[in-house]
Design a protein around this motif. Structure first.
Motif, PDB file in Angstrom:
ATOM      1  N   PRO A  45      33.713 -98.621  33.550  1.00  0.00           N
ATOM      2  CA  PRO A  45      35.140 -98.655  33.896  1.00  0.00           C
ATOM      3  C   PRO A  45      36.027 -98.015  32.821  1.00  0.00           C
ATOM      4  CG  PRO A  45      34.113-100.735  34.442  1.00  0.00           C
ATOM      5  CD  PRO A  45      33.078 -99.941  33.697  1.00  0.00           C
ATOM      6  N   TYR A  46      35.668 -98.223  31.569  1.00  0.00           N
ATOM      7  CA  TYR A  46      36.421 -97.596  30.475  1.00  0.00           C
ATOM      8  C   TYR A  46      36.365 -96.075  30.580  1.00  0.00           C
ATOM      9  CZ  TYR A  46      37.523 -96.024  25.726  1.00  0.00           C
ATOM     10  OH  TYR A  46      38.062 -95.374  24.650  1.00  0.00           O
ATOM     11  N   ASP A  47      35.200 -95.515  30.898  1.00  0.00           N
ATOM     12  CA  ASP A  47      35.082 -94.070  31.074  1.00  0.00           C
ATOM     13  C   ASP A  47      36.024 -93.575  32.159  1.00  0.00           C
ATOM     14  OD1 ASP A  47      33.057 -93.871  29.147  1.00  0.00           O
ATOM     15  OD2 ASP A  47      31.472 -94.180  30.631  1.00  0.00           O
ATOM     16  N   ALA A  48      36.105 -94.337  33.249  1.00  0.00           N
ATOM     17  CA  ALA A  48      36.991 -93.955  34.351  1.00  0.00           C
ATOM     18  C   ALA A  48      38.447 -93.959  33.899  1.00  0.00           C
ATOM     19  CB  ALA A  48      36.792 -94.887  35.533  1.00  0.00           C
ATOM     20  N   LEU A  49      38.840 -94.981  33.144  1.00  0.00           N
ATOM     21  CA  LEU A  49      40.205 -95.025  32.618  1.00  0.00           C
ATOM     22  C   LEU A  49      40.473 -93.850  31.679  1.00  0.00           C
ATOM     23  CD1 LEU A  49      40.898 -98.766  31.678  1.00  0.00           C
ATOM     24  CD2 LEU A  49      42.079 -97.410  33.411  1.00  0.00           C
ATOM     25  N   ARG A  50      39.555 -93.596  30.800  1.00  0.00           N
ATOM     26  CA  ARG A  50      39.717 -92.530  29.806  1.00  0.00           C
ATOM     27  C   ARG A  50      39.950 -91.174  30.473  1.00  0.00           C
ATOM     28  NH1 ARG A  50      34.660 -91.966  26.074  1.00  0.00           N
ATOM     29  NH2 ARG A  50      33.794 -91.346  28.086  1.00  0.00           N
ATOM     30  N   SER A  67      59.050 -86.653  38.543  1.00  0.00           N
ATOM     31  CA  SER A  67      59.386 -86.514  37.130  1.00  0.00           C
ATOM     32  C   SER A  67      60.891 -86.576  36.872  1.00  0.00           C
ATOM     33  CB  SER A  67      58.818 -85.201  36.576  1.00  0.00           C
ATOM     34  OG  SER A  67      59.397 -84.083  37.233  1.00  0.00           O
ATOM     35  N   GLU A  68      61.713 -86.424  37.917  1.00  0.00           N
ATOM     36  CA  GLU A  68      63.159 -86.513  37.741  1.00  0.00           C
ATOM     37  C   GLU A  68      63.608 -87.914  37.330  1.00  0.00           C
ATOM     38  OE1 GLU A  68      64.556 -85.262  41.506  1.00  0.00           O
ATOM     39  OE2 GLU A  68      64.687 -83.144  40.962  1.00  0.00           O
ATOM     40  N   ALA A  69      62.862 -88.930  37.773  1.00  0.00           N
ATOM     41  CA  ALA A  69      63.308 -90.295  37.521  1.00  0.00           C
ATOM     42  C   ALA A  69      62.289 -91.157  36.807  1.00  0.00           C
ATOM     43  CB  ALA A  69      63.705 -90.964  38.850  1.00  0.00           C
ATOM     44  N   ALA A  70      61.010 -90.860  36.955  1.00  0.00           N
ATOM     45  CA  ALA A  70      59.974 -91.739  36.411  1.00  0.00           C
ATOM     46  C   ALA A  70      59.932 -91.686  34.888  1.00  0.00           C
ATOM     47  CB  ALA A  70      58.613 -91.352  36.970  1.00  0.00           C
ATOM     48  N   HIS A  71      59.803 -92.860  34.289  1.00  0.00           N
ATOM     49  CA  HIS A  71      59.486 -93.008  32.874  1.00  0.00           C
ATOM     50  C   HIS A  71      58.205 -93.839  32.826  1.00  0.00           C
ATOM     51  CE1 HIS A  71      63.681 -91.828  32.663  1.00  0.00           C
ATOM     52  NE2 HIS A  71      63.615 -91.731  31.353  1.00  0.00           N
ATOM     53  N   ILE A  72      57.269 -93.436  31.998  1.00  0.00           N
ATOM     54  CA  ILE A  72      55.934 -94.040  32.037  1.00  0.00           C
ATOM     55  C   ILE A  72      55.525 -94.534  30.663  1.00  0.00           C
ATOM     56  CG2 ILE A  72      54.765 -91.838  31.682  1.00  0.00           C
ATOM     57  CD1 ILE A  72      53.472 -94.378  34.166  1.00  0.00           C
ATOM     58  N   SER A  73      54.862 -95.679  30.647  1.00  0.00           N
ATOM     59  CA  SER A  73      54.290 -96.221  29.412  1.00  0.00           C
ATOM     60  C   SER A  73      52.879 -96.712  29.722  1.00  0.00           C
ATOM     61  CB  SER A  73      55.141 -97.381  28.883  1.00  0.00           C
ATOM     62  OG  SER A  73      54.542 -97.975  27.736  1.00  0.00           O
ATOM     63  N   ILE A  74      51.986 -96.574  28.750  1.00  0.00           N
ATOM     64  CA  ILE A  74      50.628 -97.098  28.861  1.00  0.00           C
ATOM     65  C   ILE A  74      50.462 -98.182  27.803  1.00  0.00           C
ATOM     66  CG2 ILE A  74      48.161 -96.582  28.874  1.00  0.00           C
ATOM     67  CD1 ILE A  74      49.678 -95.060  31.007  1.00  0.00           C
ATOM     68  N   VAL A  75      50.069 -99.375  28.235  1.00  0.00           N
ATOM     69  CA  VAL A  75      49.807-100.498  27.337  1.00  0.00           C
ATOM     70  C   VAL A  75      48.339-100.873  27.468  1.00  0.00           C
ATOM     71  CG1 VAL A  75      50.299-102.941  26.883  1.00  0.00           C
ATOM     72  CG2 VAL A  75      52.170-101.365  27.441  1.00  0.00           C
ATOM     73  N   THR A  76      47.658-101.069  26.351  1.00  0.00           N
ATOM     74  CA  THR A  76      46.267-101.499  26.373  1.00  0.00           C
ATOM     75  C   THR A  76      46.168-102.887  25.745  1.00  0.00           C
ATOM     76  OG1 THR A  76      45.808-100.422  24.249  1.00  0.00           O
ATOM     77  CG2 THR A  76      45.378 -99.135  26.248  1.00  0.00           C
ATOM     78  N   PHE A  77      45.139-103.624  26.176  1.00  0.00           N
ATOM     79  CA  PHE A  77      44.977-104.955  25.593  1.00  0.00           C
ATOM     80  C   PHE A  77      43.523-105.396  25.649  1.00  0.00           C
ATOM     81  CE2 PHE A  77      44.920-106.186  29.976  1.00  0.00           C
ATOM     82  CZ  PHE A  77      44.267-107.413  30.032  1.00  0.00           C
ATOM     83  N   ALA A  78      43.184-106.213  24.669  1.00  0.00           N
ATOM     84  CA  ALA A  78      41.907-106.937  24.599  1.00  0.00           C
ATOM     85  C   ALA A  78      42.233-108.217  23.827  1.00  0.00           C
ATOM     86  CB  ALA A  78      40.823-106.097  23.925  1.00  0.00           C
ATOM     87  N   GLN A  79      41.731-108.357  22.584  1.00  0.00           N
ATOM     88  CA  GLN A  79      42.138-109.507  21.772  1.00  0.00           C
ATOM     89  C   GLN A  79      43.557-109.343  21.240  1.00  0.00           C
ATOM     90  OE1 GLN A  79      39.705-107.429  21.056  1.00  0.00           O
ATOM     91  NE2 GLN A  79      39.828-106.739  18.930  1.00  0.00           N
ATOM     92  N   LEU A  99      41.560 -93.867  24.195  1.00  0.00           N
ATOM     93  CA  LEU A  99      41.902 -95.257  24.455  1.00  0.00           C
ATOM     94  C   LEU A  99      41.125 -96.160  23.492  1.00  0.00           C
ATOM     95  CD1 LEU A  99      41.747 -95.403  28.360  1.00  0.00           C
ATOM     96  CD2 LEU A  99      43.804 -95.643  26.964  1.00  0.00           C
ATOM     97  N   PRO A 100      41.738 -97.236  23.014  1.00  0.00           N
ATOM     98  CA  PRO A 100      41.020 -98.150  22.124  1.00  0.00           C
ATOM     99  C   PRO A 100      39.977 -98.954  22.889  1.00  0.00           C
ATOM    100  CG  PRO A 100      43.156 -99.055  22.665  1.00  0.00           C
ATOM    101  CD  PRO A 100      43.121 -97.679  23.265  1.00  0.00           C
TER     102      PRO A 100
END
Length: 250
Positions: A45-50, A67-79, A99-100
């Motif tokens: 699954p990590y490979d797919a995300l990457r 792209s006229e309106a969208a603002h995007i952020s990616i947040v990752t989490f584990a511990q 990705l971590p």
């Protein structure tokens, strides 16, 4: 679509893609691998995300309406939780890097992190834009787990509630696969009102039979369609990914 609203301000629609990068996502042998080229061990699954996350950002960049309106952020989490990509327009994204990878699955920390960054991001955006309700797309493969035990609901649910109760009213869409329980997804997600007036939780779970990495890749692809439809329609318009179903409370 004209990106300006009636009051003359340009719209800003914030989207947060939250990616579980705990050990079960990247450790080989946890899930049945997706088909791979001869001589390789298959994709986690990590490979797919990457692979799929940069593709999502590229598609958003070249889609002029989105792209006229969208603002995007990616947040990752584990511990721990971290902002992998601070909120930005798709065309301003630079090289993401790798990705971590983490170990455990701390829901309390990621919901607390989201509340902090969404409050700050939205406060900044509304000074210049007509701000739309932020949307959080939460992708996870398991129940919260910290130390040697499942994280108690009374540890993470207050942080989830603090996020949902921000004045900007973020919408939380929970996509679950792997070993996460449907009840957990229903607690994570906020609700939406359908056209017929009924209320439904924004929680989705995987059907059996599809390799998890294949499912993740398709899910990220569906986020592009969902973001585009939401921007065009001026409100969250969630599309159900292939291989998943909409959960209902029992």
């Amino acid at each position: 679509m004209n990106p300006e609203t009636q009051d003359g301000l340009e719209r800003a629609f914030p989207f947060y893609v939250v990616c579980d990068v705990s050990q079960s996502m990247w450790k080989e042998g946890v899930y049945k691998p997706a088909p791979a080229a001869e001589g390789t061990s298959g994709r986690t699954p990590y490979d797919a995300l990457r692979e799929a996350v940069p593709d999502l950002l590229w598609k958003l960049e070249v889609d002029t309406t989105t792209s006229e309106a969208a603002h995007i952020s990616i947040v990752t989490f584990a511990q721990d939780a971290q902002t992998f990509l601070p909120l930005t327009r798709p065309e301003e994204v630079q090289d993401l890097g790798e990705l971590p990878k983490g170990a455990q699955t701390d829901f309390a920390k990621v919901f607390a992190h989201l509340a902090t960054i969404i409050q700050a991001d939205c406060a900044a955006l509304e000074r210049e834009y007509a701000l739309k309700r932020p949307a959080v797309f939460f992708l996870t493969d398991g129940d919260p787990y910290v130390g040697s035990a499942r994280q108690p609901d009374d540890r993470w649910l207050p942080e989830r509630d603090r996020l949902a109760q921000l004045p900007y009213e973020p919408q939380i869409v929970a996509f679950g696969f792997g070993n996460i329980r449907p009840a957990t997804l229903l607690r994570m997600a906020t609700t939406t009102t359908l056209r017929d007036g009924t209320t439904r939780s924004l929680a989705f779970t995987a059907e059996e039979g599809t390799p998890v990495s294949t499912l993740v890749e398709g899910l990220i692809g569906t986020l592009f369609v969902t973001i585009g439809a939401s921007v065009s329609g001026n409100g969250l318009d969630v599309r159900v990914p292939e291989g998943m179903r909409w959960l209902t409370a029992s």
